[in-house]
Scaffold this motif. Sequence first.
Motif, PDB file in Angstrom:
ATOM      1  N   LEU A 108       0.730  -1.299   0.193  1.00 10.92           N
ATOM      2  CA  LEU A 108      -0.248  -0.091   0.077  1.00 10.92           C
ATOM      3  C   LEU A 108       0.970   1.138   0.030  1.00 10.92           C
ATOM      4  N   SER A 109       2.201   0.944  -0.065  1.00 14.26           N
ATOM      5  CA  SER A 109       3.193   2.037  -0.089  1.00 14.26           C
ATOM      6  C   SER A 109       3.483   2.735  -1.436  1.00 14.26           C
ATOM      7  N   LEU A 110       4.083   3.874  -1.620  1.00 15.87           N
ATOM      8  CA  LEU A 110       4.232   4.523  -2.803  1.00 15.87           C
ATOM      9  C   LEU A 110       5.415   5.401  -2.869  1.00 15.87           C
ATOM     10  N   ALA A 111       5.884   5.582  -4.285  1.00 14.48           N
ATOM     11  CA  ALA A 111       6.925   6.315  -4.418  1.00 14.48           C
ATOM     12  C   ALA A 111       6.622   7.387  -5.565  1.00 14.48           C
ATOM     13  N   ALA A 112       7.240   8.685  -5.692  1.00 15.03           N
ATOM     14  CA  ALA A 112       6.862   9.572  -6.831  1.00 15.03           C
ATOM     15  C   ALA A 112       8.352   9.501  -7.637  1.00 15.03           C
ATOM     16  N   THR A 113       8.306   9.406  -9.028  1.00 16.82           N
ATOM     17  CA  THR A 113       9.488   9.480  -9.573  1.00 16.82           C
ATOM     18  C   THR A 113       9.214  10.589 -10.825  1.00 16.82           C
ATOM     19  N   SER A 114      10.609  11.199 -11.162  1.00 17.28           N
ATOM     20  CA  SER A 114      10.515  12.149 -12.214  1.00 17.28           C
ATOM     21  C   SER A 114      11.583  11.574 -13.302  1.00 17.28           C
ATOM     22  N   GLY A 115      11.117  11.134 -14.386  1.00 18.79           N
ATOM     23  CA  GLY A 115      12.489  10.530 -15.382  1.00 18.79           C
ATOM     24  C   GLY A 115      13.008   9.451 -14.525  1.00 18.79           C
ATOM     25  N   GLY A 116      12.433   8.482 -13.860  1.00 18.95           N
ATOM     26  CA  GLY A 116      12.923   7.446 -13.120  1.00 18.95           C
ATOM     27  C   GLY A 116      13.709   7.497 -11.914  1.00 18.95           C
ATOM     28  N   GLU A 117      13.874   8.870 -11.537  1.00 20.25           N
ATOM     29  CA  GLU A 117      14.385   9.355 -10.478  1.00 20.25           C
ATOM     30  C   GLU A 117      13.544   9.541  -9.403  1.00 20.25           C
ATOM     31  N   VAL A 118      13.524   8.698  -8.091  1.00 18.55           N
ATOM     32  CA  VAL A 118      12.730   8.839  -6.944  1.00 18.55           C
ATOM     33  C   VAL A 118      12.789  10.166  -6.291  1.00 18.55           C
ATOM     34  N   VAL A 119      11.797  10.795  -6.286  1.00 23.21           N
ATOM     35  CA  VAL A 119      11.947  12.441  -5.606  1.00 23.21           C
ATOM     36  C   VAL A 119      11.045  12.569  -4.406  1.00 23.21           C
ATOM     37  N   ALA A 120      10.076  11.332  -4.010  1.00 25.13           N
ATOM     38  CA  ALA A 120       9.273  11.560  -3.043  1.00 25.13           C
ATOM     39  C   ALA A 120       8.767  10.200  -2.553  1.00 25.13           C
ATOM     40  N   LEU A 121       8.437   9.986  -1.376  1.00 23.76           N
ATOM     41  CA  LEU A 121       7.817   8.409  -0.856  1.00 23.76           C
ATOM     42  C   LEU A 121       6.688   8.789   0.131  1.00 23.76           C
ATOM     43  N   CYS A 122       6.114   7.608   0.275  1.00 18.96           N
ATOM     44  CA  CYS A 122       4.888   7.556   1.155  1.00 18.96           C
ATOM     45  C   CYS A 122       4.989   6.079   1.674  1.00 18.96           C
ATOM     46  N   LEU A 123       5.526   5.818   2.776  1.00 16.80           N
ATOM     47  CA  LEU A 123       5.639   4.242   3.639  1.00 16.80           C
ATOM     48  C   LEU A 123       4.500   4.191   4.509  1.00 16.80           C
TER      49      LEU A 123
END
Length: 331
Positions: A225-240
């Motif tokens: 149920l956890s997520l990450a945000a990416t920009s051009g494949g680079e991780v820039v934010a997360l939600c654990l």
Amino acid sequence: MRGGGGSVTAVDAELTPLGHDDIDAVHDLVRRWEIHWNVPLVTPRSEIVEDFESPGFVPELDSRGVWSGDRLLAMGSVSHIESGIRLERAIVTGRVDPLTRGIGLGRRLLAWQIERAAERLRQCDPVIPWYIRAYEWEWIEDTHRLHRRLGLEAVRWFEDLVRPLDDLPSPVVPSGIDIVPWDDAPAEALRQVSNDSFSDHWGSTPRSTEAWTHVVDASSVRRDLSLAATSGGEVVALCLNSHFVDDVAVTGRVDGWIDLLGVVPRWRRKGLASALIAASLEAFKAAGFTHAMIAVDQDNPTGASGLYRNLGFELLNRSVTSELRIKPFNR
């Protein structure tokens, strides 16, 4: 190791190191304490096991208990993972059986904890500030009086916020951003994003690979149920995100917890946090949860408290962080 039977006083109480064989007794004490103080959660045994297996924690050196026969009356522990930058913080945690309040066991244990925490901190770089910290629910005044008596002063307040999983906001994903499942993002990139995101937050220190693994592998964590945000494949934010199954019995809710929400500084104020929260709320509802929870430093410099309230969260509980500064011998 067990003490003898009969009554116990703080003067003659033996402080005994705790070990893995004592986990059941520790869990039993913690639950007696939680029930007495109407704490809105249920600590599972697995969480005690995880505490005993935390990186850098050696139970026989970093914990003490007071026994009466086979009954654990009080316990205290010290945890510290060396940071090497910004600050060093040793965390002290203690619990006293409600039936033995007022005879000085908590004071005796906290004095030992401060001594042990200072011993650990004095092995660190003396240029970096050293702190002993303790966390407690706002309404447990017994503990706050004890902290003040031994020199720990309240310095920060944290809020637990809740919202029902109805009238959910629609995720608005910023242009150029992809919201991806947690396990689709590289583990090391997630760790680095977490450290970067909290580098300017009060009291935080970076997590090592070992410490990070301990966090994300916790029994309560729901990586599905956890997520990450990416920009051009680079991780820039997360939600654990997490779910504490046993809490339902005392809260009457089925909560999904947004446990760790971080956005790297250069990507803040672009809507990533809102998008991750909205997507998490949808995931919680699909999983059958009834509510979402999130904790926030009420003085968070990013304005997170206001953001969460704008997304429908409301104050439920508060806790207090108390602190004692430890100085090197040569200062």
